[in-house]
Design a protein around this motif. Sequence first.
Motif, mmCIF file in Angstrom:
data_model
loop_
_atom_site.group_PDB
_atom_site.id
_atom_site.type_symbol
_atom_site.label_atom_id
_atom_site.label_comp_id
_atom_site.label_asym_id
_atom_site.label_seq_id
_atom_site.Cartn_x
_atom_site.Cartn_y
_atom_site.Cartn_z
ATOM 1 N N SER A 170 -10.361 4.253 7.095
ATOM 2 C CA SER A 170 -11.400 3.988 6.517
ATOM 3 C C SER A 170 -11.848 2.623 7.065
ATOM 4 O O SER A 170 -13.023 2.461 7.299
ATOM 5 C CB SER A 170 -11.313 3.434 4.972
ATOM 6 N N VAL A 171 -10.812 1.940 7.605
ATOM 7 C CA VAL A 171 -11.127 0.744 8.469
ATOM 8 C C VAL A 171 -11.725 0.924 9.677
ATOM 9 O O VAL A 171 -12.983 0.648 10.201
ATOM 10 C CB VAL A 171 -9.964 0.115 8.875
ATOM 11 N N GLY A 172 -11.673 2.255 10.429
ATOM 12 C CA GLY A 172 -12.160 2.587 11.616
ATOM 13 C C GLY A 172 -13.483 3.214 11.425
ATOM 14 O O GLY A 172 -14.439 3.075 12.188
ATOM 15 N N GLN A 173 -13.717 3.968 10.285
ATOM 16 C CA GLN A 173 -15.134 4.343 9.842
ATOM 17 C C GLN A 173 -16.144 3.140 9.754
ATOM 18 O O GLN A 173 -17.004 3.069 9.962
ATOM 19 C CB GLN A 173 -15.049 5.357 8.745
ATOM 20 N N SER A 174 -15.356 2.204 9.003
ATOM 21 C CA SER A 174 -16.174 0.939 8.548
ATOM 22 C C SER A 174 -16.658 0.255 10.141
ATOM 23 O O SER A 174 -17.737 -0.227 10.295
ATOM 24 C CB SER A 174 -15.496 0.070 7.876
ATOM 25 N N ALA A 175 -15.860 0.201 10.997
ATOM 26 C CA ALA A 175 -16.020 -0.558 12.185
ATOM 27 C C ALA A 175 -17.053 0.259 13.115
ATOM 28 O O ALA A 175 -17.824 -0.209 13.656
ATOM 29 C CB ALA A 175 -14.800 -0.650 13.112
ATOM 30 N N PHE B 274 0.837 -1.221 -0.212
ATOM 31 C CA PHE B 274 -0.058 0.102 -0.083
ATOM 32 C C PHE B 274 0.647 1.455 0.043
ATOM 33 O O PHE B 274 0.540 2.343 -0.443
ATOM 34 C CB PHE B 274 -0.868 0.183 1.278
ATOM 35 N N GLY B 275 2.173 1.066 0.564
ATOM 36 C CA GLY B 275 2.942 2.396 0.643
ATOM 37 C C GLY B 275 2.550 3.218 1.894
ATOM 38 O O GLY B 275 1.596 3.088 2.370
ATOM 39 N N ALA B 276 3.624 3.932 2.290
ATOM 40 C CA ALA B 276 3.331 4.796 3.465
ATOM 41 C C ALA B 276 2.393 5.737 3.392
ATOM 42 O O ALA B 276 1.740 6.120 4.540
ATOM 43 C CB ALA B 276 4.714 5.303 3.631
ATOM 44 N N ALA B 277 2.217 6.359 2.212
ATOM 45 C CA ALA B 277 1.269 7.552 2.097
ATOM 46 C C ALA B 277 -0.139 7.066 2.214
ATOM 47 O O ALA B 277 -1.087 7.757 2.876
ATOM 48 C CB ALA B 277 1.342 8.017 1.020
ATOM 49 N N LYS B 278 -0.529 5.800 1.769
ATOM 50 C CA LYS B 278 -1.935 5.233 1.921
ATOM 51 C C LYS B 278 -2.553 4.739 2.999
ATOM 52 O O LYS B 278 -3.635 4.382 3.281
ATOM 53 C CB LYS B 278 -2.101 4.334 0.849
ATOM 54 N N LEU B 279 -1.513 4.406 4.193
ATOM 55 C CA LEU B 279 -1.599 3.520 5.264
ATOM 56 C C LEU B 279 -2.542 4.565 6.156
ATOM 57 O O LEU B 279 -3.625 3.872 6.847
ATOM 58 C CB LEU B 279 -0.415 3.205 6.050
ATOM 59 N N PRO B 280 -2.444 5.771 6.325
ATOM 60 C CA PRO B 280 -3.425 6.517 7.292
ATOM 61 C C PRO B 280 -4.822 6.594 6.639
ATOM 62 O O PRO B 280 -5.758 6.452 7.397
ATOM 63 C CB PRO B 280 -2.769 8.047 7.235
ATOM 64 N N ALA B 281 -4.864 6.693 5.429
ATOM 65 C CA ALA B 281 -6.198 6.416 4.725
ATOM 66 C C ALA B 281 -6.934 5.333 4.996
ATOM 67 O O ALA B 281 -8.073 5.208 5.217
ATOM 68 C CB ALA B 281 -6.212 6.861 3.385
ATOM 69 N N LEU B 282 -6.117 4.079 4.749
ATOM 70 C CA LEU B 282 -6.655 2.994 4.960
ATOM 71 C C LEU B 282 -7.033 2.525 6.333
ATOM 72 O O LEU B 282 -8.090 2.281 6.736
ATOM 73 C CB LEU B 282 -5.515 1.914 4.591
ATOM 74 N N ALA B 283 -6.219 3.102 7.238
ATOM 75 C CA ALA B 283 -6.740 3.021 8.761
ATOM 76 C C ALA B 283 -7.736 3.803 8.920
ATOM 77 O O ALA B 283 -8.741 3.354 9.873
ATOM 78 C CB ALA B 283 -5.489 3.233 9.589
#
Length: 77
Positions: free
Chosen positions: A32-37, A21-30
């Motif tokens: 979105s996972v938090g919002q989904s939860a 995913f790359g370092a730049a996309k990890l905060p956005a991924l985290a």
Amino acid sequence: MLANLTGWHALLILAVILLLFGAAKLPALARSVGQSARVLKTEIRSGDTETAQPAAPGALANVQAPVDSATASRSTT
């Protein structure tokens, strides 16, 4: 199945995720996972309140609106 995972396994999995995913996309991924939860949690809670107070199938059909005396006298004349 997961009992044999050690700290080294976790580090290897995190390194693979970082490479994919790359370092730049990890905060956005985290995020979105938090919002989904959070959405899942609110949906589960709203589902619990709906099932906690089930309505009988004909419960609303038997409810009658209160009639005041002025309305009753107009309808009978």
